[in-house]
Design an enzyme around this catalytic site. Structure first.
Site, PDB file in Angstrom:
ATOM      1  N   HIS A 205       0.796  -1.226   0.000  1.00  9.30           N
ATOM      2  CA  HIS A 205       0.000   0.000   0.000  1.00  9.30           C
ATOM      3  C   HIS A 205       0.826   1.272   0.000  1.00  9.30           C
ATOM      4  O   HIS A 205       0.277   2.370  -0.080  1.00  9.30           O
ATOM      5  CB  HIS A 205      -0.916   0.039   1.238  1.00  9.30           C
ATOM      6  CG  HIS A 205      -0.149   0.295   2.513  1.00  9.30           C
ATOM      7  ND1 HIS A 205       0.557  -0.680   3.149  1.00  9.30           N
ATOM      8  CD2 HIS A 205       0.035   1.417   3.234  1.00  9.30           C
ATOM      9  CE1 HIS A 205       1.143  -0.187   4.228  1.00  9.30           C
ATOM     10  NE2 HIS A 205       0.857   1.093   4.307  1.00  9.30           N
TER      11      HIS A 205
HETATM   12  C1  UD1 Z   1      -0.943   6.131   5.642  1.00 11.05           C
HETATM   13  C2  UD1 Z   1       0.498   6.516   5.984  1.00 11.05           C
HETATM   14  C3  UD1 Z   1       1.395   5.329   5.760  1.00 11.05           C
HETATM   15  C4  UD1 Z   1       0.911   4.127   6.522  1.00 11.05           C
HETATM   16  C5  UD1 Z   1      -0.550   3.847   6.224  1.00 11.05           C
HETATM   17  C6  UD1 Z   1      -1.043   2.781   7.144  1.00 11.05           C
HETATM   18  C7  UD1 Z   1       1.148   8.864   5.582  1.00 11.05           C
HETATM   19  C8  UD1 Z   1       1.841   9.772   4.655  1.00 11.05           C
HETATM   20  N1  UD1 Z   1       0.962   7.600   5.112  1.00 11.05           N
HETATM   21  O1  UD1 Z   1      -0.976   5.764   4.271  1.00 11.05           O
HETATM   22  O2  UD1 Z   1       2.710   5.624   6.216  1.00 11.05           O
HETATM   23  O3  UD1 Z   1       1.699   3.010   6.172  1.00 11.05           O
HETATM   24  O4  UD1 Z   1      -1.332   5.033   6.450  1.00 11.05           O
HETATM   25  O5  UD1 Z   1      -2.102   2.058   6.596  1.00 11.05           O
HETATM   26  O6  UD1 Z   1       0.779   9.244   6.658  1.00 11.05           O
HETATM   27  N2  UD1 Z   1      -8.441   5.818   2.393  1.00 11.05           N
HETATM   28  C9  UD1 Z   1      -9.681   5.241   2.603  1.00 11.05           C
HETATM   29  N3  UD1 Z   1     -10.111   5.121   3.899  1.00 11.05           N
HETATM   30  C10 UD1 Z   1      -9.414   5.545   4.957  1.00 11.05           C
HETATM   31  C11 UD1 Z   1      -8.152   6.152   4.736  1.00 11.05           C
HETATM   32  C12 UD1 Z   1      -7.690   6.271   3.434  1.00 11.05           C
HETATM   33  O7  UD1 Z   1     -10.369   4.843   1.682  1.00 11.05           O
HETATM   34  O8  UD1 Z   1      -9.862   5.378   6.097  1.00 11.05           O
HETATM   35  C13 UD1 Z   1      -7.935   5.928   0.991  1.00 11.05           C
HETATM   36  C14 UD1 Z   1      -8.296   7.247   0.342  1.00 11.05           C
HETATM   37  O9  UD1 Z   1      -8.513   7.008  -0.992  1.00 11.05           O
HETATM   38  C15 UD1 Z   1      -6.993   8.036   0.526  1.00 11.05           C
HETATM   39  C16 UD1 Z   1      -5.926   6.956   0.424  1.00 11.05           C
HETATM   40  O10 UD1 Z   1      -6.510   5.814   1.021  1.00 11.05           O
HETATM   41  O11 UD1 Z   1      -6.834   9.024  -0.449  1.00 11.05           O
HETATM   42  C17 UD1 Z   1      -4.633   7.319   1.135  1.00 11.05           C
HETATM   43  O12 UD1 Z   1      -4.862   7.628   2.512  1.00 11.05           O
HETATM   44  P1  UD1 Z   1      -3.722   8.361   3.373  1.00 11.05           P
HETATM   45  O13 UD1 Z   1      -4.151   8.480   4.795  1.00 11.05           O
HETATM   46  O14 UD1 Z   1      -3.285   9.601   2.690  1.00 11.05           O
HETATM   47  O15 UD1 Z   1      -2.474   7.404   3.291  1.00 11.05           O
HETATM   48  P2  UD1 Z   1      -2.354   5.836   3.471  1.00 11.05           P
HETATM   49  O16 UD1 Z   1      -2.045   5.234   2.141  1.00 11.05           O
HETATM   50  O17 UD1 Z   1      -3.487   5.301   4.244  1.00 11.05           O
HETATM   51  N1  UDP Z   2      -3.210  -5.235   9.363  1.00 10.06           N
HETATM   52  C1  UDP Z   2      -4.523  -5.645   9.671  1.00 10.06           C
HETATM   53  N2  UDP Z   2      -5.334  -6.037   8.643  1.00 10.06           N
HETATM   54  C2  UDP Z   2      -4.931  -6.055   7.345  1.00 10.06           C
HETATM   55  C3  UDP Z   2      -3.612  -5.656   7.043  1.00 10.06           C
HETATM   56  C4  UDP Z   2      -2.782  -5.242   8.073  1.00 10.06           C
HETATM   57  O1  UDP Z   2      -4.922  -5.638  10.837  1.00 10.06           O
HETATM   58  O2  UDP Z   2      -5.739  -6.414   6.476  1.00 10.06           O
HETATM   59  C5  UDP Z   2      -2.332  -4.773  10.458  1.00 10.06           C
HETATM   60  C6  UDP Z   2      -1.052  -5.547  10.621  1.00 10.06           C
HETATM   61  O3  UDP Z   2      -1.241  -6.643  11.483  1.00 10.06           O
HETATM   62  C7  UDP Z   2      -0.080  -4.517  11.196  1.00 10.06           C
HETATM   63  C8  UDP Z   2      -0.639  -3.200  10.712  1.00 10.06           C
HETATM   64  O4  UDP Z   2      -1.914  -3.461  10.143  1.00 10.06           O
HETATM   65  O5  UDP Z   2      -0.113  -4.526  12.620  1.00 10.06           O
HETATM   66  C9  UDP Z   2       0.276  -2.599   9.684  1.00 10.06           C
HETATM   67  O6  UDP Z   2      -0.310  -1.443   9.169  1.00 10.06           O
HETATM   68  P1  UDP Z   2      -0.032  -0.909   7.721  1.00 10.06           P
HETATM   69  O7  UDP Z   2       0.571  -1.979   6.908  1.00 10.06           O
HETATM   70  O8  UDP Z   2      -1.310  -0.294   7.264  1.00 10.06           O
HETATM   71  O9  UDP Z   2       0.954   0.296   7.982  1.00 10.06           O
HETATM   72  P2  UDP Z   2       2.557   0.399   8.144  1.00 10.06           P
HETATM   73  O10 UDP Z   2       2.979  -0.534   9.215  1.00 10.06           O
HETATM   74  O11 UDP Z   2       3.173   0.103   6.819  1.00 10.06           O
HETATM   75  O12 UDP Z   2       2.755   1.831   8.484  1.00 10.06           O
END
Ligand code: UD1
Ligand code: UDP
Length: 358
Positions: A205
């Site tokens: 992601h």
């Molecule tokens: C964010 C963090 C990333 C982390 C991830 C955990 C930043 C810059 N990135 O990435 O480091 O690994 O969270 O999962 O802070 N969206 C939804 N529902 C939600 C949230 C997001 O549909 O609840 C979709 C939207 O289309 C949005 C896109 O995901 O535009 C990106 O969301 P964003 O919070 O900007 O970054 P993540 O990819 O979630």
């Molecule tokens: N995770 C979860 N369900 C999923 C995928 C990931 O509960 O379908 C959990 C996973 O166990 C881990 C956390 O999400 O603890 C990691 O988050 P993510 O990969 O979104 O963010 P990152 O660690 O890269 O910032």
């Protein structure tokens, strides 16, 4: 001393849960400030419910937008809450936009910042997470480093030793606490018709992978190839960010089983039964290492080098051939490494440190 605990995204909720549990156990005066960066049920609420966390006192509901807009909204919202509540300390976790903005708002109000999971570096400043974690570390007076390696990085950047505490990573607390419950609950691998060690798990992601159509396609091609070569199901719970990009770039992986993101217990079940995990997630690299499942990291760098040092992980980048080659290599490896991220008491140590220093 009043403590503000910030949670904005899935990994922060999971990794802050052990700290929140300790604060509750000590009857500490604390409240949860949710930024609302994550808001979909399966990225947010499900974890509060499943991990039985207290409700957030505030939710800024900032939602999704550009980096600047999201960070700015959180800065403004956090400042207002902190001015009203005047806590003695704010705790932030990890490397998202939420925690950078919260740390910055607090430090400018002369409120102490505690950074959980400090001292991680990928040395790739194109990643938003790298900028966020560096700045958050340098706003903080309590830096909870998961390992001695992370502490050494902080010392090398001039952070004074008195601010750094090697506590382990709270993900170990979260895994140890929830794994048995997850196993007893049964049903995810069964529901997907999966047999232990006869399937692979993928998560993907990160912005640098999924916002670039060519790179995303190349990784998916590698994963498709693995599914075909190994003749095993490859289960990919798709983050909504990736789902959106997959549809924009019209990518249709042929051999992967795409499912919606799952709750933490289900994901732990999936991970712990997998033969191999392929991921660009920070938390998933750690969990694979803790659970004794080999990991292939779909990135060019990692801020979790401890996982590579112990032989649990390898960097594959985005080339299909290299992803296949790394997967074969990891499957053939000895799997008896030591977990480098602590003994599951990080939450307790962090709370003792901040409450002892008030
Ligand atoms: C964010 C963090 C990333 C982390 C991830 C955990 C930043 C810059 N990135 O990435 O480091 O690994 O969270 O999962 O802070 N969206 C939804 N529902 C939600 C949230 C997001 O549909 O609840 C979709 C939207 O289309 C949005 C896109 O995901 O535009 C990106 O969301 P964003 O919070 O900007 O970054 P993540 O990819 O979630
Ligand atoms: N995770 C979860 N369900 C999923 C995928 C990931 O509960 O379908 C959990 C996973 O166990 C881990 C956390 O999400 O603890 C990691 O988050 P993510 O990969 O979104 O963010 P990152 O660690 O890269 O910032």
């Amino acid at each position: 001393m009043k403590i503000a605990v910030v949670c904005g995204t899935r990994p922060e909720i999971i990794k802050m849960a052990p700290v929140i549990r300790e604060l509750e156990g000590k009857n500490a005066d604390f409240f949860i400030l949710h930024t609302g960066q994550h808001y979909s049920y399966n990225l947010d609420r499900v974890f509060f419910e499943q991990l039985k966390l207290p409700e957030a006192k505030y939710n800024l509901e900032v939602g999704s937008s550009s980096h600047a807009e999201q960070t700015a909204k959180i800065l403004i919202g956090v400042e207002r809450v902190l001015q009203g509540e005047n806590p003695g300390i704010i705790l932030v976790e990890g490397d998202t936009n939420s925690i950078l903005a919260a740390a910055l708002a607090a430090v400018k109000l002369h409120i102490k910042v505690g950074h959980v999971e400090a001292g991680l570096r990928s040395y790739d400043r194109n990643m938003p997470e790298e900028i966020n974690r560096i700045l958050a570390d340098h706003c903080s007076v309590y830096l909870s480093a998961p390992t001695e390696k992370a502490k050494a990085i902080l010392l090398g950047e001039g952070v004074s030793e008195g601010k750094i505490f090697v506590t382990g990573n709270t993900i170990v607390d979260a895994v140890y606490r929830n794994l048995e419950i997850a196993r007893e609950r049964g049903n995810t691998p069964d529901a997907l018709n999966l047999r232990p060690r006869e399937y692979l798990v993928v998560t993907l992601h990160r912005q640098e992978n999924v916002d670039n159509g060519g790179r995303f396609a190349s990784i998916l091609e590698g994963l498709d190839q693995i599914a075909a070569d190994f003749q095993l199901p490859v289960i990919y719970p798709v983050h909504p960010h990736s789902r959106k990009r997959m549809s924009e770039f019209k990518l249709k992986p042929r051999n992967l089983t795409l499912i919606d993101p799952v709750d933490f217990l289900r994901f732990l079940q999936l991970e712990s039964g997998a033969r191999l995990i392929l991921t660009d997630s920070g938390g998933v690299q750690e969990e694979a290492c803790i659970l004794g499942v080999p990991c292939v990291t779909l990135r060019d760098s990692t801020e979790r080098p401890e996982t590579i040092d112990v032989g649990a992980n390898i960097l594959a980048g985005a080339s299909p051939d290299r992803i296949v080659e790394c997967s074969k290599l990891m499957l053939g490896k000895e799997k008896h490494w030591q977990n480098p991220f602590g003994d599951g008491t990080a939450g307790r140590k962090i709370v003792e440190i901040i409450m002892g220093g008030q």
